[in-house]
Design a protein around this motif. Structure first.
Motif, mmCIF file in Angstrom:
data_model
loop_
_atom_site.group_PDB
_atom_site.id
_atom_site.type_symbol
_atom_site.label_atom_id
_atom_site.label_comp_id
_atom_site.label_asym_id
_atom_site.label_seq_id
_atom_site.Cartn_x
_atom_site.Cartn_y
_atom_site.Cartn_z
ATOM 1 N N GLU B 229 59.362 -6.080 80.937
ATOM 2 C CA GLU B 229 58.666 -5.689 79.715
ATOM 3 C C GLU B 229 57.222 -6.165 79.776
ATOM 4 N N ARG B 231 53.724 -6.481 77.395
ATOM 5 C CA ARG B 231 53.436 -6.526 75.972
ATOM 6 C C ARG B 231 51.939 -6.708 75.755
ATOM 7 N N ASP B 321 59.034 -10.564 61.681
ATOM 8 C CA ASP B 321 58.581 -10.805 63.051
ATOM 9 C C ASP B 321 58.879 -9.561 63.895
ATOM 10 N N ASP B 323 59.620 -9.254 66.850
ATOM 11 C CA ASP B 323 60.768 -9.426 67.757
ATOM 12 C C ASP B 323 62.097 -9.135 67.063
ATOM 13 N N ARG B 324 62.127 -9.287 65.757
ATOM 14 C CA ARG B 324 63.364 -8.905 65.045
ATOM 15 C C ARG B 324 63.536 -7.390 65.071
ATOM 16 N N ILE B 326 62.263 -5.329 67.396
ATOM 17 C CA ILE B 326 62.577 -4.960 68.781
ATOM 18 C C ILE B 326 64.025 -5.324 69.117
ATOM 19 N N GLY B 327 64.461 -6.499 68.669
ATOM 20 C CA GLY B 327 65.833 -6.938 68.943
ATOM 21 C C GLY B 327 66.856 -5.993 68.315
ATOM 22 N N ASP B 330 67.008 -2.832 70.321
ATOM 23 C CA ASP B 330 67.769 -3.084 71.555
ATOM 24 C C ASP B 330 69.271 -3.110 71.288
#
Lengths: 456, 424
Positions: B229, B231, B321, B323-324, B326-327, B330
Motif C-alpha cells: 500500500e 499512501r 479516523d 483508517d477506520r 479503510i479498515g 477491507d
C-alpha cells in the motif's frame, strides 16, 4: 516534442485544393410527438402518459407542489429530511428492501425537494412498471420515516450542507437569490445546519401527512407502455393515496428590482462568479419566442456575442451562459460566468458592454436565423429520448401547458421578426435593468470592480 | 446493427443506423489521450483538443461552432486517458455538413499563435473552475494516479500544470497533429437516421482525400502492480470535510474482459444503491462516512486500455479516523472474497446495468460515443450490445475472485485533508 520530422503549423493548415464550400442542409425530418393521455384520478392526482417505445424502459416523474405553508416554522429543513427519508422505510419494507425491489426490475427512484415542489423521479424496465408503482404507492401512503433513519439522515444532511456551501456556485446562488427575492420563501433552497438539527421525526411524519398529497400533484410516465393500461395500473396502485388537502403551490415572488451588484467576499478565491439577473417572461407570454432568440444571440449558446467575446476573443472564461429561469408567476433572466480574479473587472466591463450592445445594436438577420435554427434543432434533440420527453411534459404541465405548446413552438419561432427581437433585446437586456452579485476575493478584485461603478 | 469499414487512407468507419430517430450524430475518435503527451507538456492532449475547434482550411475561427449550432445541432469534445473524441448531434438534414466540418479539421486545422495563446487562457480557466477554486477539485482523477502509478504516462496530471501549458508552442502543436492525427490513427462514427450507402459515400467524399500518413506505434503503458500500500495526503484549503480514495488495479479488458466485468459488478455490489454493501455498512450501520462510492475505471467503465483503476471514494467527518473507513472497506472486501454475493444480489445489479444500457442506447449521443470508444479501444463496438448478456453470465464466484484480487495486491490510498485555519 517528437523526434520525427513534421510539417509546420502553416503547412498543416493548407492543402492543394484550398478552401471548400459548406454543404447545404438536406430536408428536415419531422417525427411527430406522441399523444399524451391526461387523466385525473378520483383522489385528485393528475396522470400523464405517453408511449415512446424506443427502448424497453419507462420514465417516471411525480411532481408534488410543496410550498412552505407557514414561513418561519422550519419547513425547508423538514422538507429536506422528508425527502431524504422517503425511501428509508414503510410498514412492509425497510431501506434495503425498497432498493432491492426496485433493482430487481432495473429501477431507481429518488426524491428531491426545493421551495416549489417535491419530485419523485426515476426509471426502470417497462415490464417492471407494476413493481415500481407498488413501491411508489407504499412510499407515498406508508413511509414511516423511522426515528433512526431520520437521526442518521439529519447527521448526513448537516455534513452535506457543509460540503455544498463550500462550493463557489452555491455561495453565488444563495447570494443571488437574496439579492433578487429578499426573504421570499423561494430563496430557501438549502436549510441551515441548525434548522436541520432541530427537526424531529414527528415533524417529518406530520409534514408528509399534511403536504405530500395527490390533489394538485402530477404523475408523468413516458416509455414503452400502453397509456390506457398504464393509467389503469396507476389508478389501481395509487388509488389509496388520498387526502382532503390540496398540494400547496408557491406564491409568486416579487420581480427583482434593478440595482447595484453586491460584492460577496470569498477569501482565497482564484476565480470570481458573476451572476447578473433581470426580469423575463414565461413561455405563454407573447414576447417569449423573441426573448428566446435575443437571449441566444446574447449568451444562450456557444455561438453568442458574449461567449465569443469573453472566451474565444479574450480568454477570460471557460464558459459564459445566459438564460431564462421559470419561477411562480413568471420568469427571470440569468447571466452567469466564472472568471479569473485578475480579469474580473475586465470581464464585468465586457459583460455590461455586450448587454448594452444587444439593446443598442440589434441582432442581425444572420444572427437571428442561426439562433432560430438552434432553438428548433436543439428542441428536437432534447425530446429524442424517453427521459428528456418525460421531464419536458412534466415541466410544461407544472405551468399549465402541454405538448401542443411545443408542437406550435417552431411556428412561433419562425414568426418572430427582427423588430420583435430588437424590442426584446431592448426590453430585457439593457444593462440598466439588472441586479446581481460578484463573488470573489474582495481583497484582490474589490478595487478594480468598484472603479467601474454600480457595485454596492 | 453495426457496419464497419475503412477508407484507403486508413480511417476506420463505423455506421450505426437507427430509423426511429430524426437525429444524426457524427463522432471522430483519435487514438491519442493524455497518457501519450510528452514529459514537460502535461495537459497538451487536452489543450490540443481545444485547438481543433479554432478553425481549419475552409472554416475561419468560430465558424465550426456557428455552423453546428446554426444547423440546429450541439457539439463537444473530450480528452481521456487513451483517446480524444470530437462530436456533434444534429437534425438528420445536417449529416453532410457535419461530415464536412469534421473532415476539414482532420485534414487541415488552423494552428495559429493567437489561437494557441487564447486557448491556453481558456484551459486555465477550465482548470480554475473544475480544480483550483472548489473543494475536492480533481478528486480522485488527478490526485489518485500519482499515488498508485510510477510512470509519467499513468501518474501525471492530464489537465496539466499551468507552467507547462504556458510553454506549449505552435511547433509542439504541429508535431502532435502530424504524429497522432493521421487518418490511420482515427475513426469516424456516424449514428442515427442514416442510409448506409449514402452515408458511406459521403464519408468517402469528405474524408477520402486526406492523405495517408504513418501511424504512430502505440506504446504499452504497462507497469507492475505495486506490492504494497502506498499512501499520500494532500491539503485542500476549500474542503470542509476530509475525503479519501482507494485505488486498485483492474484486469486488462483486452485480454481478460470477463475478469474486468466481474470488477464492474463488484463495484455495483459495493456501492450502487441503498442495498449495496458499503452503503449499508459504512453509511448506515457504522456511520463512518457521509457518502461512499465504488467504480471500475478512473473515467468510466470500459473507457481506457490497460492499466486502469478501480476506485473507492468517500467523504467522511473529521472525527472519523480514515483508517477506520479503510479498515471497514477491507472487511467488506474480505467478506465478499470469502463468500461472494448471493445470486439475487448479483442479478439485481445486472438488471440495473441492463436498464442503464437501454438508457444509453436511447440517446444518439451516448450510443455513438459508447460504441465509438469501444471500437477504438478494443476493436469491438459490439461489447456495448453484448454487455447485459455478458454481465448476466458473471458468477458470484467471479465477483468473489475480484474482491480477493483487490485484497491481495498493493494499492494507492489518497487522503484529502481540509485546509487548516483557512476560511474555506
Amino acid at each position: 516534442m517528437t523526434t520525427a520530422t513534421h510539417r509546420s503549423a502553416e503547412e498543416i493548415g493548407r492543402t492543394p485544393t484550398g478552401a471548400r464550400p459548406l454543404p447545404d442542409l438536406g430536408v428536415t425530418r419531422e417525427v411527430p410527438l406522441p399523444d399524451v393521455t391526461d387523466t385525473t384520478l378520483p383522489n385528485g392526482l393528475r396522470v400523464l402518459v405517453a408511449r415512446r417505445a424506443s427502448v424497453p424502459m419507462v420514465e417516471l416523474r411525480l411532481r408534488v407542489p410543496f410550498a412552505d405553508p407557514a414561513p418561519g416554522g422550519g419547513h425547508p429543513a423538514i422538507a429536506e429530511l422528508l425527502s431524504e427519508t422517503l425511501l428509508t422505510g414503510t410498514a412492509t419494507r425497510d431501506r434495503v428492501a425498497v432498493d432491492d425491489d426496485l433493482a430487481a426490475v432495473g429501477a431507481d427512484l429518488g426524491a428531491s425537494v426545493d421551495p416549489e415542489r417535491l419530485l419523485v423521479h426515476g426509471s426502470g424496465l417497462a415490464d417492471g412498471l407494476p413493481v415500481i408503482l407498488d413501491v411508489l404507492a407504499d412510499l407515498l401512503t406508508g413511509a414511516t420515516h423511522p426515528d433512526h433513519e431520520v437521526a442518521r439522515e439529519r447527521e448526513r444532511l448537516v455534513e452535506r450542507i457543509a460540503v455544498a456551501r463550500a462550493q463557489p456556485r452555491t455561495i453565488a446562488r444563495e447570494a443571488l437569490q437574496r439579492v433578487r427575492f429578499g426573504t421570499h420563501p423561494i430563496t430557501a433552497e438549502m436549510p441551515t445546519a441548525s434548522d436541520v438539527t432541530a427537526v424531529t421525526s414527528e415533524q417529518v411524519r406530520a409534514t408528509h401527512a399534511a403536504s405530500l398529497v395527490p390533489r394538485g400533484s402530477t404523475l408523468t410516465l413516458v416509455g414503452d407502455v400502453d397509456p390506457a393500461a398504464a393509467t389503469a395500473a396507476v389508478e389501481q396502485a395509487l388509488g389509496s393515496w388520498t387526502s382532503s388537502a390540496t398540494a400547496l403551490e408557491l406564491a409568486a415572488p416579487p420581480y427583482p428590482a434593478a440595482g447595484d451588484l453586491v460584492l460577496v467576499h470569498r477569501p482565497g478565491s482564484v476565480q470570481s462568479q458573476l451572476r447578473l439577473s433581470g426580469p423575463a417572461v414565461p413561455r405563454e407570454d407573447p414576447a417569449y419566442a423573441a426573448l428566446q432568440l435575443a437571449n441566444l444571440v446574447f449568451g444562450g449558446y456557444f455561438s453568442s456575442r458574449w461567449m465569443e467575446n469573453i472566451r474565444e476573443d479574450k480568454g477570460y472564461t471557460y464558459g459564459a451562459h445566459s438564460g431564462s429561469e421559470f419561477i411562480p408567476g413568471g420568469a427571470v433572466l440569468g447571466v452567469d460566468t466564472d472568471v479569473a480574479s485578475d480579469v474580473t473587472a475586465a470581464a464585468l466591463l465586457e459583460t455590461r458592454y455586450e448587454l448594452g450592445r444587444l439593446s443598442a445594436v440589434p441582432p442581425t438577420a444572420a444572427e437571428i436565423d442561426a439562433a432560430r435554427s438552434y432553438a428548433v434543432g436543439s428542441l428536437l434533440i432534447s425530446l429524442d429520448n424517453q427521459g428528456g420527453l418525460a421531464s419536458t411534459i412534466a415541466g410544461l404541465a407544472a405551468v399549465g401547458l402541454d405538448l401542443d405548446w411545443l408542437r406550435e413552438h417552431p411556428a412561433r419561432l419562425h414568426a418572430v421578426t427582427a423588430d420583435d427581437v430588437a424590442e426584446a433585446a431592448l426590453r430585457f437586456f439593457a444593462p440598466s435593468g439588472f441586479s446581481g452579485v460578484v463573488v470573489g476575493d474582495a481583497d484582490v478584485i474589490g478595487r478594480g470592480v468598484r472603479a467601474l461603478g454600480g457595485i454596492a | 446493427m453495426l457496419h464497419r469499414t475503412a477508407l484507403a487512407n486508413g480511417l476506420r468507419v463505423l455506421l450505426v443506423p437507427d430509423p426511429a430517430t430524426p437525429v444524426v450524430g457524427v463522432a471522430v475518435h483519435v487514438d491519442v489521450g493524455f497518457r501519450s503527451e510528452p514529459e514537460g507538456r502535461t495537459g497538451f492532449a487536452h489543450l490540443f483538443e481545444h485547438l481543433m475547434f479554432q478553425g481549419s482550411e475552409s472554416l475561419e475561427k468560430l465558424a465550426h461552432f456557428r455552423h453546428v449550432q446554426g444547423s440546429g445541432g450541439v457539439f463537444n469534445g473530450s480528452t481521456h486517458q487513451d483517446y480524444t473524441d470530437y462530436f456533434e448531434v444534429l437534425p438528420a438534414a445536417a449529416l453532410e455538413r457535419a461530415l464536412f466540418l469534421e473532415a476539414d479539421r482532420l485534414r487541415a486545422p488552423t494552428l495559429s499563435q493567437e489561437n494557441l495563446a487564447n486557448q491556453i487562457d481558456v484551459v486555465k480557466e477550465e482548470i480554475r473552475l473544475n480544480v483550483l477554486n472548489r473543494p475536492y477539485g480533481g478528486f480522485p482523477w488527478i490526485l489518485l494516479p500519482p499515488v498508485l502509478y510510477d510512470t509519467f504516462p499513468n501518474a501525471h496530471n492530464g489537465y496539466g500544470d499551468f507552467s507547462e501549458l504556458e510553454q506549449a508552442s505552435l511547433d509542439d502543436a504541429a508535431a502532435f497533429f502530424d504524429t497522432y492525427y493521421a487518418p490511420g490513427n482515427a475513426q469516424v462514427t456516424v449514428a442515427g437516421f442514416i442510409d448506409l450507402d449514402e452515408t458511406l459515400a459521403l464519408v468517402e467524399k469528405h474524408f477520402g482525400d486526406i492523405p495517408a500518413r504513418p501511424t504512430p506505434t502505440r506504446p504499452s503503458f504497462f507497469e507492475p502492480v505495486p506490492g504494497v500500500e502506498r499512501r499520500q495526503a494532500v491539503p485542500d484549503a476549500h474542503a470542509p470535510l476530509p475525503a479519501l480514495a482507494m485505488g486498485f488495479r483492474l484486469p486488462d479488458p483486452a485480454t481478460d474482459l470477463d475478469g474486468y466485468l466481474a470488477h464492474m459488478l463488484l463495484a455495483s455490489v459495493l456501492g450502487d444503491g441503498e442495498a449495496a454493501r458499503l452503503q449499508r455498512r459504512l453509511v448506515h450501520a457504522d456511520g463512518l462516512v457521509t457518502d461512499i462510492s465504488a467504480a471500475a475505471g478512473l473515467m468510466g467503465s470500459l473507457d481506457a486500455r490497460d492499466p486502469d483503476t478501480f476506485t473507492v471514494t468517500a467523504v467522511h467527518p473529521a472525527a472519523v479516523d480514515p483508517d477506520r473507513v479503510i479498515g471497514a472497506v477491507d472487511e467488506e472486501l474480505e467478506k465478499l472474497a470469502a463468500q461472494g454475493p448471493s445470486a439475487d444480489e448479483l442479478s439485481r445489479q445486472v438488471a440495473r446495468w441492463s436498464a442503464g444500457a437501454h438508457q444509453e442506447n436511447d440517446r444518439v449521443m451516448y450510443r455513438m460515443l459508447g460504441l465509438g470508444a469501444r471500437e477504438l479501444l478494443y476493436g469491438r463496438a459490439e461489447i456495448t450490445d453484448e454487455l447485459p448478456g455478458r454481465l448476466a453470465a458473471v458468477t458470484p464466484d467471479a465477483v468473489s475472485a475480484a474482491a480477493a484480487s483487490l485484497r491481495g495486491a498493493g494499492r494507492g490510498v489518497l487522503l484529502v485533508e481540509p485546509g487548516k485555519g483557512e476560511d474555506a
